[in-house]
Design an enzyme around this catalytic site. Sequence first.
Site, PDB file in Angstrom:
ATOM      1  N   ALA A  41     -12.480   3.937   3.471  1.00  0.00           N
ATOM      2  CA  ALA A  41     -13.307   3.481   2.353  1.00  0.00           C
ATOM      3  C   ALA A  41     -13.596   1.999   2.523  1.00  0.00           C
ATOM      4  O   ALA A  41     -12.755   1.241   3.004  1.00  0.00           O
ATOM      5  CB  ALA A  41     -12.600   3.729   1.027  1.00  0.00           C
ATOM      6  N   ALA A  69     -11.411  -2.862   3.178  1.00  0.00           N
ATOM      7  CA  ALA A  69     -11.424  -1.476   3.647  1.00  0.00           C
ATOM      8  C   ALA A  69     -10.015  -0.910   3.608  1.00  0.00           C
ATOM      9  O   ALA A  69      -9.027  -1.650   3.662  1.00  0.00           O
ATOM     10  CB  ALA A  69     -11.989  -1.398   5.063  1.00  0.00           C
ATOM     11  N   ASP A  70      -9.948   0.407   3.538  1.00  0.00           N
ATOM     12  CA  ASP A  70      -8.657   1.083   3.621  1.00  0.00           C
ATOM     13  C   ASP A  70      -8.840   2.403   4.356  1.00  0.00           C
ATOM     14  O   ASP A  70      -9.811   3.131   4.109  1.00  0.00           O
ATOM     15  CB  ASP A  70      -8.064   1.347   2.237  1.00  0.00           C
ATOM     16  CG  ASP A  70      -6.626   1.808   2.341  1.00  0.00           C
ATOM     17  OD1 ASP A  70      -5.743   0.943   2.531  1.00  0.00           O
ATOM     18  OD2 ASP A  70      -6.380   3.024   2.285  1.00  0.00           O
ATOM     19  N   THR A  71      -7.917   2.684   5.261  1.00  0.00           N
ATOM     20  CA  THR A  71      -7.987   3.895   6.076  1.00  0.00           C
ATOM     21  C   THR A  71      -6.785   4.782   5.791  1.00  0.00           C
ATOM     22  O   THR A  71      -5.648   4.303   5.766  1.00  0.00           O
ATOM     23  CB  THR A  71      -8.013   3.541   7.575  1.00  0.00           C
ATOM     24  OG1 THR A  71      -9.170   2.738   7.851  1.00  0.00           O
ATOM     25  CG2 THR A  71      -8.071   4.797   8.435  1.00  0.00           C
ATOM     26  N   GLU A  96       0.836  -1.194   0.000  1.00  0.00           N
ATOM     27  CA  GLU A  96       0.000   0.000   0.000  1.00  0.00           C
ATOM     28  C   GLU A  96       0.874   1.248   0.000  1.00  0.00           C
ATOM     29  O   GLU A  96       0.918   1.986   0.975  1.00  0.00           O
ATOM     30  CB  GLU A  96      -0.927   0.005   1.218  1.00  0.00           C
ATOM     31  CG  GLU A  96      -1.857  -1.197   1.287  1.00  0.00           C
ATOM     32  CD  GLU A  96      -2.730  -1.172   2.535  1.00  0.00           C
ATOM     33  OE1 GLU A  96      -3.122  -0.066   2.958  1.00  0.00           O
ATOM     34  OE2 GLU A  96      -2.996  -2.241   3.095  1.00  0.00           O
TER      35      GLU A  96
END
Length: 218
Positions: free
Chosen positions: A105, A68-70, A32
Amino acid sequence: MTLVLASASPRRRALLAVLGIPFVVDPAAIDEPLPERHSHPERIARALARHKATVVAARRPGDWVLAADTVVVFRGRLLGKPESAEEAHAMLRLLRGRWHRVITAVALARGRRRWVDHTTTWVLMRQYSDEDITASIARGEPFDKAGGYAIQDPDLRPVESWRGCYCNVVGLSIWLTWRLLQQAGFPVSTPDERTLPPVCQQCPLAPAEVTSRTANRE
């Protein structure tokens, strides 16, 4: 019909369990890298969440895959997971006593279909001391968390206040996820309020039926 959580995060597992839906875990395990400063943070979070869901969906045809990604954003700068004690110390000093944004998201994939949404929470950090930061680093707390902290950390207690969804900062907004599953046609009912954390009962993203019942009890 299997729901798959494409994340190894114990925090996301615990939050998804609140919805009362059986699920299995199959982490996406992707790199990421943080984009450049001027990239749009909401688009970044959505793209990464979608990519995670797509990677796992490719090896699980027919299953519903949730990812999900924060991202943590301070004055246009994206803060990832610190890779060293020095970086963690610098992040926590940067955020101390200041507001920043946390964007999570959520993406759902099944076959070739994709559903993606996100929400933003504004967070104000308290005026913790340098000694508090050092102790948090010694416990190993910052290194698997965007921004180097957990809102729920009982030792550092980093947050003074927030505006928006609390669970979004933990790593997965329960109500955003619930709404996305409903929109996609996945069978999900409103969680039993007796199992909901108080912050979820009062969340601005909670459905009216939940917030109204909570208000009536008060």
